[in-house]
Design an enzyme around this catalytic site. Sequence first.
Site, mmCIF file in Angstrom:
data_model
loop_
_atom_site.group_PDB
_atom_site.id
_atom_site.type_symbol
_atom_site.label_atom_id
_atom_site.label_comp_id
_atom_site.label_asym_id
_atom_site.label_seq_id
_atom_site.Cartn_x
_atom_site.Cartn_y
_atom_site.Cartn_z
ATOM 1 N N THR A 179 3.407 17.067 -3.042
ATOM 2 C CA THR A 179 3.410 16.211 -4.244
ATOM 3 C C THR A 179 3.092 17.008 -5.501
ATOM 4 O O THR A 179 3.730 16.841 -6.551
ATOM 5 C CB THR A 179 2.390 15.058 -4.096
ATOM 6 O OG1 THR A 179 2.767 14.257 -2.975
ATOM 7 C CG2 THR A 179 2.360 14.183 -5.338
ATOM 8 N N ASP A 220 5.912 8.909 -3.933
ATOM 9 C CA ASP A 220 5.063 8.762 -2.730
ATOM 10 C C ASP A 220 4.980 7.290 -2.327
ATOM 11 O O ASP A 220 5.113 6.942 -1.153
ATOM 12 C CB ASP A 220 3.622 9.249 -2.999
ATOM 13 C CG ASP A 220 3.520 10.734 -3.260
ATOM 14 O OD1 ASP A 220 3.194 11.468 -2.322
ATOM 15 O OD2 ASP A 220 3.752 11.164 -4.409
#
Length: 308
Positions: A122, A51
């Site tokens: 995620t 990320d």
Amino acid sequence: MASSPTVLMRLVASAYSIAQKAGMIVRHVIAEGDLGIVEKTCATDLQTKADRLVQMSICSSLARKFPKLTIIGEEDLPSEEVDQELIEDGQWEEILKQPCPSQYCAIKEEDLVVWVDPLDGTKEYTEGLLDNVTVLIGIAYEGKAIAGVINQPYYNYQAGPDAVLGRTIWGVLGLGAFGFQLKEVPAGKHIITTTRSHNSKLVTDCITAMKPDDVLRVGGAGNKIIQLIEGKASAYVFASPGCKKWDTCAPEVILHAVGGKLTDIHGNALQYNKEVKHMNSAGVLATLRNYDYYASRVPESVKNALVP
């Protein structure tokens, strides 16, 4: 002599190359074996090294080439010097050859807002559900999502060791969407795709009222929209706050470019101007076809509980 590409088409061509680079970073982090997971607000709200690196790569690459853009990314990162290896300077030539829709030809750089989700899905990424993961770059003008790029870093990952990993889908309203094969769910079939990790009574009540033949529970908004355009699901229903503008901006464009529809649970269009609140607080309802069938079945109790 062909005129030089417009700001919008140059931006989309850059976003395509930048998204491909992002996909490589996502795969590299997994290959290295250290995801660097941190919890943000709770155990289902995670951030990984991917990320962080991908957001730095996307935002820095765009800002260098288009310094007047407004760029809004999911992750709050400290402003630090970005490693040159993370910068992508390329532009996808095939996109530069495409005509810009006339209504967007005069757009200036400073008129555009870019919404970035460096790693959508995620939680699934950390659990090895790699086909749920996407990189999202959405482009908005006057509050409306008008262009988008989705990279699927692990597309094809179950097709064997010789398969080419990853693909990039892109679209511009008025031009179309590219990089996939459009397919519809068989007529009369009602298959709903919804959240895997953020279920609630509201979500369940809304889905039950639609009397689906099947319910798919998967991660990532980008992934769910891809299910709609590839005929795996007929509606994406999320009757809850939780997803944000960077989750929906790019996927909405791809869906709208092929005749689909994405709104909040009340049927309102989502707004993407830079001052707007980031949360899609009235949920999401999206379909490729037959939007009214699903919209008409949203219970009033659900609508009353979700304030735009």
